[in-house]
Write a protein that holds these residues in place. Sequence first.
Motif, PDB file in Angstrom:
ATOM      1  N   VAL A  65       0.866  -1.171   0.000  1.00 27.64           N
ATOM      2  CA  VAL A  65       0.000   0.000   0.000  1.00 27.64           C
ATOM      3  C   VAL A  65       0.908   1.227   0.000  1.00 27.64           C
ATOM      4  CG1 VAL A  65      -1.831   1.262   1.196  1.00 27.64           C
ATOM      5  CG2 VAL A  65      -1.755  -1.253   1.327  1.00 27.64           C
ATOM      6  N   VAL A  66       0.853   2.003  -1.066  1.00 29.42           N
ATOM      7  CA  VAL A  66       1.655   3.214  -1.175  1.00 29.42           C
ATOM      8  C   VAL A  66       0.827   4.370  -0.611  1.00 29.42           C
ATOM      9  CG1 VAL A  66       2.790   4.823  -2.767  1.00 29.42           C
ATOM     10  CG2 VAL A  66       2.904   2.348  -3.179  1.00 29.42           C
ATOM     11  N   VAL A  67       1.463   5.147   0.259  1.00 31.06           N
ATOM     12  CA  VAL A  67       0.802   6.296   0.876  1.00 31.06           C
ATOM     13  C   VAL A  67       1.429   7.546   0.266  1.00 31.06           C
ATOM     14  CG1 VAL A  67       0.223   7.447   3.039  1.00 31.06           C
ATOM     15  CG2 VAL A  67       0.585   4.958   3.006  1.00 31.06           C
ATOM     16  N   ASP A  68       0.645   8.223  -0.569  1.00 29.41           N
ATOM     17  CA  ASP A  68       1.136   9.424  -1.234  1.00 29.41           C
ATOM     18  C   ASP A  68      -0.061  10.324  -1.540  1.00 29.41           C
ATOM     19  OD1 ASP A  68       2.727  11.301  -2.403  1.00 29.41           O
ATOM     20  OD2 ASP A  68       3.380  10.051  -4.089  1.00 29.41           O
ATOM     21  N   GLY A  69      -0.524  11.020  -0.519  1.00 29.73           N
ATOM     22  CA  GLY A  69      -1.729  11.844  -0.654  1.00 29.73           C
ATOM     23  C   GLY A  69      -2.999  11.029  -0.486  1.00 29.73           C
ATOM     24  N   SER A  70      -2.892   9.747  -0.725  1.00 34.45           N
ATOM     25  CA  SER A  70      -3.996   8.799  -0.543  1.00 34.45           C
ATOM     26  C   SER A  70      -3.369   7.416  -0.372  1.00 34.45           C
ATOM     27  CB  SER A  70      -4.931   8.804  -1.761  1.00 34.45           C
ATOM     28  OG  SER A  70      -4.241   8.360  -2.913  1.00 34.45           O
ATOM     29  N   TYR A  71      -4.214   6.439  -0.126  1.00 36.35           N
ATOM     30  CA  TYR A  71      -3.734   5.057  -0.071  1.00 36.35           C
ATOM     31  C   TYR A  71      -3.944   4.446  -1.445  1.00 36.35           C
ATOM     32  CZ  TYR A  71      -3.971   5.601   5.006  1.00 36.35           C
ATOM     33  OH  TYR A  71      -3.793   6.031   6.295  1.00 36.35           O
ATOM     34  N   VAL A 105      -2.893 -12.262   5.771  1.00 34.07           N
ATOM     35  CA  VAL A 105      -2.538 -11.101   4.968  1.00 34.07           C
ATOM     36  C   VAL A 105      -1.469 -10.276   5.688  1.00 34.07           C
ATOM     37  CG1 VAL A 105      -3.413  -8.965   3.927  1.00 34.07           C
ATOM     38  CG2 VAL A 105      -4.851 -11.002   3.965  1.00 34.07           C
ATOM     39  N   ARG A 106      -0.521  -9.824   4.894  1.00 36.28           N
ATOM     40  CA  ARG A 106       0.543  -8.937   5.381  1.00 36.28           C
ATOM     41  C   ARG A 106       0.486  -7.681   4.510  1.00 36.28           C
ATOM     42  NH1 ARG A 106       5.284 -12.167   4.780  1.00 36.28           N
ATOM     43  NH2 ARG A 106       4.711 -13.047   6.785  1.00 36.28           N
ATOM     44  N   LEU A 107       0.176  -6.544   5.148  1.00 33.57           N
ATOM     45  CA  LEU A 107       0.138  -5.280   4.426  1.00 33.57           C
ATOM     46  C   LEU A 107       1.476  -4.575   4.596  1.00 33.57           C
ATOM     47  CD1 LEU A 107      -3.399  -3.986   5.488  1.00 33.57           C
ATOM     48  CD2 LEU A 107      -2.773  -5.231   3.411  1.00 33.57           C
ATOM     49  N   ASN A 108       2.065  -4.168   3.490  1.00 29.27           N
ATOM     50  CA  ASN A 108       3.341  -3.449   3.504  1.00 29.27           C
ATOM     51  C   ASN A 108       3.070  -2.005   3.085  1.00 29.27           C
ATOM     52  OD1 ASN A 108       5.008  -5.744   4.158  1.00 29.27           O
ATOM     53  ND2 ASN A 108       4.583  -6.468   2.090  1.00 29.27           N
ATOM     54  N   PHE A 109       3.049  -1.109   4.074  1.00 37.68           N
ATOM     55  CA  PHE A 109       2.807   0.304   3.805  1.00 37.68           C
ATOM     56  C   PHE A 109       4.131   0.988   3.484  1.00 37.68           C
ATOM     57  CE2 PHE A 109      -1.037  -0.776   5.969  1.00 37.68           C
ATOM     58  CZ  PHE A 109      -1.994   0.089   5.465  1.00 37.68           C
ATOM     59  N   VAL A 110       4.145   1.762   2.393  1.00 38.55           N
ATOM     60  CA  VAL A 110       5.311   2.555   2.024  1.00 38.55           C
ATOM     61  C   VAL A 110       4.821   3.996   1.864  1.00 38.55           C
ATOM     62  CG1 VAL A 110       7.168   2.911   0.368  1.00 38.55           C
ATOM     63  CG2 VAL A 110       6.337   0.588   0.828  1.00 38.55           C
ATOM     64  N   ARG A 111       5.246   4.834   2.782  1.00 41.16           N
ATOM     65  CA  ARG A 111       4.816   6.234   2.769  1.00 41.16           C
ATOM     66  C   ARG A 111       5.788   7.079   1.961  1.00 41.16           C
ATOM     67  NH1 ARG A 111       5.596  10.149   7.636  1.00 41.16           N
ATOM     68  NH2 ARG A 111       4.595  12.027   6.860  1.00 41.16           N
ATOM     69  N   GLN A 122      10.168   4.332   4.375  1.00 35.65           N
ATOM     70  CA  GLN A 122      10.557   3.116   5.091  1.00 35.65           C
ATOM     71  C   GLN A 122       9.347   2.194   5.142  1.00 35.65           C
ATOM     72  OE1 GLN A 122      12.323   3.785   8.930  1.00 35.65           O
ATOM     73  NE2 GLN A 122      13.422   5.594   8.213  1.00 35.65           N
ATOM     74  N   PRO A 123       9.453   0.997   4.584  1.00 33.76           N
ATOM     75  CA  PRO A 123       8.304   0.086   4.605  1.00 33.76           C
ATOM     76  C   PRO A 123       7.942  -0.312   6.037  1.00 33.76           C
ATOM     77  CG  PRO A 123      10.211  -0.940   3.550  1.00 33.76           C
ATOM     78  CD  PRO A 123      10.608   0.436   3.920  1.00 33.76           C
ATOM     79  N   VAL A 124       6.652  -0.373   6.275  1.00 28.24           N
ATOM     80  CA  VAL A 124       6.127  -0.804   7.573  1.00 28.24           C
ATOM     81  C   VAL A 124       5.172  -1.953   7.300  1.00 28.24           C
ATOM     82  CG1 VAL A 124       4.728  -0.166   9.569  1.00 28.24           C
ATOM     83  CG2 VAL A 124       6.370   1.476   8.616  1.00 28.24           C
ATOM     84  N   CYS A 172      -5.688   7.627   8.190  1.00 29.55           N
ATOM     85  CA  CYS A 172      -4.531   8.291   8.781  1.00 29.55           C
ATOM     86  C   CYS A 172      -4.907   8.728  10.189  1.00 29.55           C
ATOM     87  CB  CYS A 172      -4.116   9.492   7.927  1.00 29.55           C
ATOM     88  SG  CYS A 172      -5.284  10.864   7.956  1.00 29.55           S
ATOM     89  N   GLY A 173      -3.933   9.189  10.940  1.00 31.88           N
ATOM     90  CA  GLY A 173      -4.191   9.606  12.318  1.00 31.88           C
ATOM     91  C   GLY A 173      -5.153  10.770  12.441  1.00 31.88           C
ATOM     92  N   MET A 174      -5.290  11.571  11.386  1.00 35.16           N
ATOM     93  CA  MET A 174      -6.199  12.713  11.402  1.00 35.16           C
ATOM     94  C   MET A 174      -7.549  12.371  10.770  1.00 35.16           C
ATOM     95  SD  MET A 174      -3.483  15.569  10.231  1.00 35.16           S
ATOM     96  CE  MET A 174      -3.085  16.815  11.438  1.00 35.16           C
ATOM     97  N   ASN A 175      -7.717  11.133  10.334  1.00 32.81           N
ATOM     98  CA  ASN A 175      -8.953  10.646   9.729  1.00 32.81           C
ATOM     99  C   ASN A 175      -9.312  11.381   8.435  1.00 32.81           C
ATOM    100  OD1 ASN A 175     -11.043   8.796   9.609  1.00 32.81           O
ATOM    101  ND2 ASN A 175     -12.454  10.097  10.758  1.00 32.81           N
ATOM    102  N   MET A 176      -8.305  11.851   7.714  1.00 36.02           N
ATOM    103  CA  MET A 176      -8.550  12.553   6.461  1.00 36.02           C
ATOM    104  C   MET A 176      -8.284  11.649   5.249  1.00 36.02           C
ATOM    105  SD  MET A 176      -6.887  16.205   7.534  1.00 36.02           S
ATOM    106  CE  MET A 176      -7.113  16.980   5.959  1.00 36.02           C
ATOM    107  N   THR A 177      -7.307  10.764   5.365  1.00 37.74           N
ATOM    108  CA  THR A 177      -6.982   9.826   4.300  1.00 37.74           C
ATOM    109  C   THR A 177      -7.564   8.488   4.712  1.00 37.74           C
ATOM    110  OG1 THR A 177      -4.935  11.038   3.889  1.00 37.74           O
ATOM    111  CG2 THR A 177      -5.087   8.814   2.974  1.00 37.74           C
ATOM    112  N   ARG A 178      -8.367   7.898   3.834  1.00 36.89           N
ATOM    113  CA  ARG A 178      -9.104   6.688   4.227  1.00 36.89           C
ATOM    114  C   ARG A 178      -8.980   5.569   3.209  1.00 36.89           C
ATOM    115  NH1 ARG A 178     -14.079  10.441   5.468  1.00 36.89           N
ATOM    116  NH2 ARG A 178     -13.359  11.282   7.445  1.00 36.89           N
ATOM    117  N   GLY A 179      -9.115   4.361   3.731  1.00 36.96           N
ATOM    118  CA  GLY A 179      -9.128   3.172   2.900  1.00 36.96           C
ATOM    119  C   GLY A 179     -10.032   2.124   3.530  1.00 36.96           C
ATOM    120  N   VAL A 180     -10.274   1.065   2.790  1.00 37.24           N
ATOM    121  CA  VAL A 180     -11.164   0.003   3.249  1.00 37.24           C
ATOM    122  C   VAL A 180     -10.531  -1.353   2.967  1.00 37.24           C
ATOM    123  CG1 VAL A 180     -13.404  -1.112   2.847  1.00 37.24           C
ATOM    124  CG2 VAL A 180     -13.246   1.371   2.884  1.00 37.24           C
TER     125      VAL A 180
END
Length: 125
Positions: A41-47, A60-66, A91-93, A109-117
Amino acid sequence: MPNVILRVVLSTCVTAVAGVLPAAAEAAKVERAPAVREIEVVVDGSYRPDRITVAEGERVRLNFVRRDRSPCTREVVFAALGIRRELPTDQPVTIELPALTAGVYEFNCGMNMTRGVLEVVARKP
């Protein structure tokens, strides 16, 4: 004398087979373990992707890259699963998800502005 040789040969064969069977049984268990599905999951303004579909019970293993440097996306939260993780830039998480039941699990996101399902669909009988 032939009986002694026969007993030694049989004893050696039984010992060899007994030593192999537990190893073979262990290898079979490893092969039967369901594979873990990895999703980046690439995080760049959105997911991207912002909607992930998996099967019920699937590992399932989600690999977030911001890539985004905005403070808004510095963490990801799966409130229903009690998961909150920091996402350092570039840094991948990895987040290992438990086997989930069918349903919809939101992440944001922590501010609840960027969302995914994360949608978990029921397995067909």
